[in-house]
Scaffold this motif. Structure first.
Motif, PDB file in Angstrom:
ATOM      1  N   LYS A 160     -57.377 -31.449  60.347  1.00 35.07           N
ATOM      2  CA  LYS A 160     -57.011 -30.849  61.627  1.00 35.07           C
ATOM      3  C   LYS A 160     -56.654 -31.930  62.634  1.00 35.07           C
ATOM      4  CE  LYS A 160     -58.805 -26.974  62.412  1.00 35.07           C
ATOM      5  NZ  LYS A 160     -59.054 -25.615  62.303  1.00 35.07           N
ATOM      6  N   HIS A 201     -50.389 -29.756  60.228  1.00 40.67           N
ATOM      7  CA  HIS A 201     -48.965 -29.620  60.519  1.00 40.67           C
ATOM      8  C   HIS A 201     -48.177 -29.260  59.255  1.00 40.67           C
ATOM      9  CE1 HIS A 201     -45.136 -30.444  62.457  1.00 40.67           C
ATOM     10  NE2 HIS A 201     -44.823 -31.225  61.434  1.00 40.67           N
ATOM     11  N   PHE A 215     -43.661 -16.568  64.638  1.00 37.85           N
ATOM     12  CA  PHE A 215     -44.547 -17.632  64.157  1.00 37.85           C
ATOM     13  C   PHE A 215     -44.052 -18.992  64.644  1.00 37.85           C
ATOM     14  CE2 PHE A 215     -46.241 -20.684  61.123  1.00 37.85           C
ATOM     15  CZ  PHE A 215     -47.553 -20.283  61.003  1.00 37.85           C
ATOM     16  N   ALA A 216     -42.738 -19.224  64.522  1.00 39.04           N
ATOM     17  CA  ALA A 216     -42.165 -20.505  64.934  1.00 39.04           C
ATOM     18  C   ALA A 216     -42.336 -20.730  66.430  1.00 39.04           C
ATOM     19  CB  ALA A 216     -40.685 -20.569  64.554  1.00 39.04           C
ATOM     20  N   GLY A 223     -52.752 -15.880  60.130  1.00 36.15           N
ATOM     21  CA  GLY A 223     -51.821 -16.271  61.183  1.00 36.15           C
ATOM     22  C   GLY A 223     -50.465 -15.623  61.006  1.00 36.15           C
ATOM     23  N   LEU A 262     -43.410 -21.815  57.188  1.00 35.87           N
ATOM     24  CA  LEU A 262     -42.137 -21.453  57.809  1.00 35.87           C
ATOM     25  C   LEU A 262     -41.045 -21.094  56.794  1.00 35.87           C
ATOM     26  CD1 LEU A 262     -41.968 -23.991  60.764  1.00 35.87           C
ATOM     27  CD2 LEU A 262     -42.244 -21.512  60.909  1.00 35.87           C
ATOM     28  N   TYR A 267     -45.945 -21.874  66.652  1.00 38.58           N
ATOM     29  CA  TYR A 267     -46.171 -23.106  65.898  1.00 38.58           C
ATOM     30  C   TYR A 267     -45.435 -24.293  66.520  1.00 38.58           C
ATOM     31  CZ  TYR A 267     -46.201 -26.427  62.101  1.00 38.58           C
ATOM     32  OH  TYR A 267     -46.349 -27.567  61.364  1.00 38.58           O
ATOM     33  N   ARG A 268     -44.195 -24.071  66.922  1.00 41.53           N
ATOM     34  CA  ARG A 268     -43.395 -25.147  67.507  1.00 41.53           C
ATOM     35  C   ARG A 268     -43.470 -25.189  69.031  1.00 41.53           C
ATOM     36  NH1 ARG A 268     -38.133 -24.427  63.690  1.00 41.53           N
ATOM     37  NH2 ARG A 268     -38.997 -25.389  61.835  1.00 41.53           N
ATOM     38  N   GLY A 326     -48.389 -25.555  58.389  1.00 43.96           N
ATOM     39  CA  GLY A 326     -47.445 -24.770  59.180  1.00 43.96           C
ATOM     40  C   GLY A 326     -46.029 -24.870  58.654  1.00 43.96           C
TER      41      GLY A 326
END
Length: 166
Positions: free
Chosen positions: A50, A103, A124-125, A66, A110, A128-129, A106
């Motif tokens: 993490k 990271h 989600f993006a 998620g 994607l 996440y981004r 994730g």
């Protein structure tokens, strides 16, 4: 290794084989005390590093949870989510590292999510981004459209694509 029948600690491996998926080893064992046979499966423990520096075991359910939020109200079934979770885990295990940065998890989500549902992918993006404006959404949508557009394979197709209708 304890025998599951008599709890004796002296067991012997009779046969070892790599599982079909390549991600685990199946061992056929026998107990020297009760002579019963049993099978064990060894799998590499995948851990997630993490941002805080802490590590925790990778759990497919947490990754899917998620994605499930991003898919809320979309025509995505639980089977689709289970397949996505399996694809993510396979991609991470395929990388060959026992410890994966959060990271990378994730990023592994994607790709399969984009093919599953574009709206859920955008949701989600965006988290996440860390999209900060509508421009970020527009850029991502433009990228999705560009990837979806067929590429002309000949100069004639290129001319047909640019010609006005009619």
């Amino acid at each position: 290794m304890h025998c599951p029948y008599c709890r004796h600690t002296d067991t012997r491996v009779l046969d070892s084989r790599v599982a079909d998926d390549g991600g685990s080893i199946r061992r056929r064992r026998t107990c020297s005390a009760c002579t019963k046979r049993f099978t064990t499966v060894e799998q590499m423990q995948l851990t997630v590093l993490k941002r805080s520096g802490a590590t925790e075991p990778f759990t497919r359910d947490k990754a899917v949870a998620g994605v499930r939020k991003a898919c809320k109200g979309r025509p995505v079934s639980e089977d689709d989510l289970a397949c996505l979770g399996q694809a993510v885990e396979d991609a991470l295990r395929g990388a060959g590292a026992a410890e994966v940065p959060a990271h990378e998890v994730g990023l592994a989500i994607l790709g399969p999510l984009r093919t599953l549902d574009e709206v859920a992918y955008l949701r989600f993006a965006s988290v996440y981004r860390a999209f900060e404006s509508a421009d970020d959404f527009e850029d991502e949508i433009a990228m999705l459209r560009a990837e979806r557009a067929p590429v002309p394979s000949s100069p004639v197709e290129l001319l047909d694509a640019t010609a006005p209708p009619g």
